[in-house]
Design a protein around this motif. Sequence first.
Motif, PDB file in Angstrom:
ATOM      1  N   CYS A  38       0.803  -1.225   0.000  1.00  0.00           N
ATOM      2  CA  CYS A  38       0.000   0.000   0.000  1.00  0.00           C
ATOM      3  C   CYS A  38       0.835   1.275   0.000  1.00  0.00           C
ATOM      4  N   GLY A  39       2.051   1.207   0.505  1.00  0.00           N
ATOM      5  CA  GLY A  39       2.911   2.382   0.566  1.00  0.00           C
ATOM      6  C   GLY A  39       2.629   3.324   1.715  1.00  0.00           C
ATOM      7  N   ILE A  40       1.667   2.966   2.573  1.00  0.00           N
ATOM      8  CA  ILE A  40       1.337   3.828   3.715  1.00  0.00           C
ATOM      9  C   ILE A  40       1.393   3.073   5.047  1.00  0.00           C
ATOM     10  N   GLY A  41       1.953   1.881   5.054  1.00  0.00           N
ATOM     11  CA  GLY A  41       2.125   1.113   6.281  1.00  0.00           C
ATOM     12  C   GLY A  41       0.868   0.466   6.814  1.00  0.00           C
ATOM     13  N   ALA A  42      -0.182   0.383   6.017  1.00  0.00           N
ATOM     14  CA  ALA A  42      -1.453  -0.142   6.496  1.00  0.00           C
ATOM     15  C   ALA A  42      -1.649  -1.639   6.282  1.00  0.00           C
ATOM     16  N   CYS A  43      -0.903  -2.240   5.343  1.00  0.00           N
ATOM     17  CA  CYS A  43      -1.195  -3.638   4.988  1.00  0.00           C
ATOM     18  C   CYS A  43      -0.205  -4.649   5.564  1.00  0.00           C
ATOM     19  N   VAL A  50      13.927  -4.704  12.201  1.00  0.00           N
ATOM     20  CA  VAL A  50      15.044  -3.805  12.480  1.00  0.00           C
ATOM     21  C   VAL A  50      15.396  -4.013  13.948  1.00  0.00           C
ATOM     22  N   ASP A  51      16.616  -4.494  14.164  1.00  0.00           N
ATOM     23  CA  ASP A  51      17.054  -4.865  15.513  1.00  0.00           C
ATOM     24  C   ASP A  51      16.025  -5.770  16.188  1.00  0.00           C
ATOM     25  N   GLY A  52      15.465  -6.691  15.413  1.00  0.00           N
ATOM     26  CA  GLY A  52      14.541  -7.691  15.932  1.00  0.00           C
ATOM     27  C   GLY A  52      13.088  -7.270  16.021  1.00  0.00           C
ATOM     28  N   GLN A  53      12.792  -6.015  15.751  1.00  0.00           N
ATOM     29  CA  GLN A  53      11.414  -5.522  15.838  1.00  0.00           C
ATOM     30  C   GLN A  53      10.806  -5.383  14.450  1.00  0.00           C
ATOM     31  N   PRO A  54       9.537  -5.789  14.293  1.00  0.00           N
ATOM     32  CA  PRO A  54       8.904  -5.644  12.982  1.00  0.00           C
ATOM     33  C   PRO A  54       8.593  -4.179  12.676  1.00  0.00           C
ATOM     34  N   ILE A  55       8.911  -3.756  11.466  1.00  0.00           N
ATOM     35  CA  ILE A  55       8.592  -2.400  11.007  1.00  0.00           C
ATOM     36  C   ILE A  55       8.069  -2.481   9.581  1.00  0.00           C
ATOM     37  N   ARG A  56       7.389  -1.456   9.157  1.00  0.00           N
ATOM     38  CA  ARG A  56       6.914  -1.351   7.781  1.00  0.00           C
ATOM     39  C   ARG A  56       8.002  -0.637   6.980  1.00  0.00           C
ATOM     40  N   SER A  57       8.636  -1.352   6.088  1.00  0.00           N
ATOM     41  CA  SER A  57       9.783  -0.801   5.353  1.00  0.00           C
ATOM     42  C   SER A  57       9.394   0.290   4.374  1.00  0.00           C
ATOM     43  N   CYS A  58       8.117   0.416   4.051  1.00  0.00           N
ATOM     44  CA  CYS A  58       7.680   1.475   3.136  1.00  0.00           C
ATOM     45  C   CYS A  58       7.657   2.835   3.819  1.00  0.00           C
ATOM     46  N   LEU A  59       7.678   2.849   5.156  1.00  0.00           N
ATOM     47  CA  LEU A  59       7.551   4.096   5.912  1.00  0.00           C
ATOM     48  C   LEU A  59       8.868   4.665   6.413  1.00  0.00           C
ATOM     49  N   VAL A  60       9.909   3.845   6.492  1.00  0.00           N
ATOM     50  CA  VAL A  60      11.149   4.250   7.146  1.00  0.00           C
ATOM     51  C   VAL A  60      12.217   4.580   6.108  1.00  0.00           C
ATOM     52  N   SER A 107       6.100 -10.871  10.696  1.00  0.00           N
ATOM     53  CA  SER A 107       5.361 -10.512  11.912  1.00  0.00           C
ATOM     54  C   SER A 107       5.221 -11.713  12.841  1.00  0.00           C
ATOM     55  N   ALA A 108       4.929 -12.877  12.282  1.00  0.00           N
ATOM     56  CA  ALA A 108       4.790 -14.083  13.101  1.00  0.00           C
ATOM     57  C   ALA A 108       6.114 -14.453  13.769  1.00  0.00           C
ATOM     58  N   LEU A 131      -2.567  -7.713   6.397  1.00  0.00           N
ATOM     59  CA  LEU A 131      -3.757  -8.086   5.646  1.00  0.00           C
ATOM     60  C   LEU A 131      -3.438  -9.204   4.658  1.00  0.00           C
ATOM     61  N   CYS A 132      -4.387 -10.124   4.540  1.00  0.00           N
ATOM     62  CA  CYS A 132      -4.286 -11.211   3.572  1.00  0.00           C
ATOM     63  C   CYS A 132      -5.518 -11.133   2.687  1.00  0.00           C
ATOM     64  N   ARG A 133      -5.311 -10.782   1.458  1.00  0.00           N
ATOM     65  CA  ARG A 133      -6.445 -10.624   0.548  1.00  0.00           C
ATOM     66  C   ARG A 133      -7.112 -11.961   0.226  1.00  0.00           C
ATOM     67  N   CYS A 134      -6.389 -13.059   0.400  1.00  0.00           N
ATOM     68  CA  CYS A 134      -6.958 -14.380   0.139  1.00  0.00           C
ATOM     69  C   CYS A 134      -7.706 -14.943   1.346  1.00  0.00           C
ATOM     70  N   GLY A 135      -7.515 -14.341   2.519  1.00  0.00           N
ATOM     71  CA  GLY A 135      -8.243 -14.757   3.708  1.00  0.00           C
ATOM     72  C   GLY A 135      -7.721 -16.024   4.364  1.00  0.00           C
ATOM     73  N   THR A 136      -6.419 -16.235   4.373  1.00  0.00           N
ATOM     74  CA  THR A 136      -5.862 -17.466   4.960  1.00  0.00           C
ATOM     75  C   THR A 136      -5.598 -17.325   6.461  1.00  0.00           C
ATOM     76  N   TYR A 137      -6.351 -16.475   7.116  1.00  0.00           N
ATOM     77  CA  TYR A 137      -6.112 -16.178   8.527  1.00  0.00           C
ATOM     78  C   TYR A 137      -6.177 -17.400   9.441  1.00  0.00           C
ATOM     79  N   THR A 138      -7.094 -18.332   9.186  1.00  0.00           N
ATOM     80  CA  THR A 138      -7.170 -19.510  10.064  1.00  0.00           C
ATOM     81  C   THR A 138      -5.938 -20.393   9.898  1.00  0.00           C
ATOM     82  N   ARG A 139      -5.415 -20.492   8.686  1.00  0.00           N
ATOM     83  CA  ARG A 139      -4.189 -21.274   8.474  1.00  0.00           C
ATOM     84  C   ARG A 139      -2.981 -20.567   9.071  1.00  0.00           C
ATOM     85  N   ILE A 140      -2.969 -19.236   9.003  1.00  0.00           N
ATOM     86  CA  ILE A 140      -1.883 -18.467   9.614  1.00  0.00           C
ATOM     87  C   ILE A 140      -1.859 -18.729  11.120  1.00  0.00           C
ATOM     88  N   ARG A 141      -3.033 -18.644  11.768  1.00  0.00           N
ATOM     89  CA  ARG A 141      -3.123 -18.890  13.215  1.00  0.00           C
ATOM     90  C   ARG A 141      -2.657 -20.316  13.547  1.00  0.00           C
TER      91      ARG A 141
END
Length: 149
Positions: A38-43, A50-60, A107-108, A131-141
């Motif tokens: 998305c380019g705005i850190g929303a997806c 970065v140093d072990g913490q998840p970040i949105r690379s499009c924002l930094v 993230s996981a 966000l997962c546009r395919c909706g694989t959230y139950t498999r991710i969990r």
Amino acid sequence: MITLMVNGQSHSVDVPTDMPLQWVLRDVIGLTGTKFGCGIGACGVCTVHVDGQPIRSCLVPASALAGKQVTTIEGVGDTPAGRKIQQAWIAHEVPQCGYCQPGQIMSATALLTAKPNPTDADIDNAMSGNLCRCGTYTRIRAAIKQAAQ
């Protein structure tokens, strides 16, 4: 000139100081596993560590990361939590289209590194920005729960 440590390797890059890390990784260093969403850190598609913490690379901007350790999807499998997550992703056949999966895996992995035995609430919190546009959230969990065992 900016020097970045990416997946344990030093990279000197000559880029504008405001160039987002995502484009430095993809277009300058050649690590194309980090996707553009998305380019705005929303997806969450562009998530890296970065140093072990998840970040949105499009924002930094890359210039803000000199002296920090950046881990991308190409390097996360070298960590114990990353390896477990990747194996669980395969076992649960998580990807459909696969586009969001690098960000999901990053993230996981950060979640399991911080909380080796996450609760459902921990998983929801850690993964809510991906966000997962395919909706694989139950498999991710299910994959995260398997990797935590």
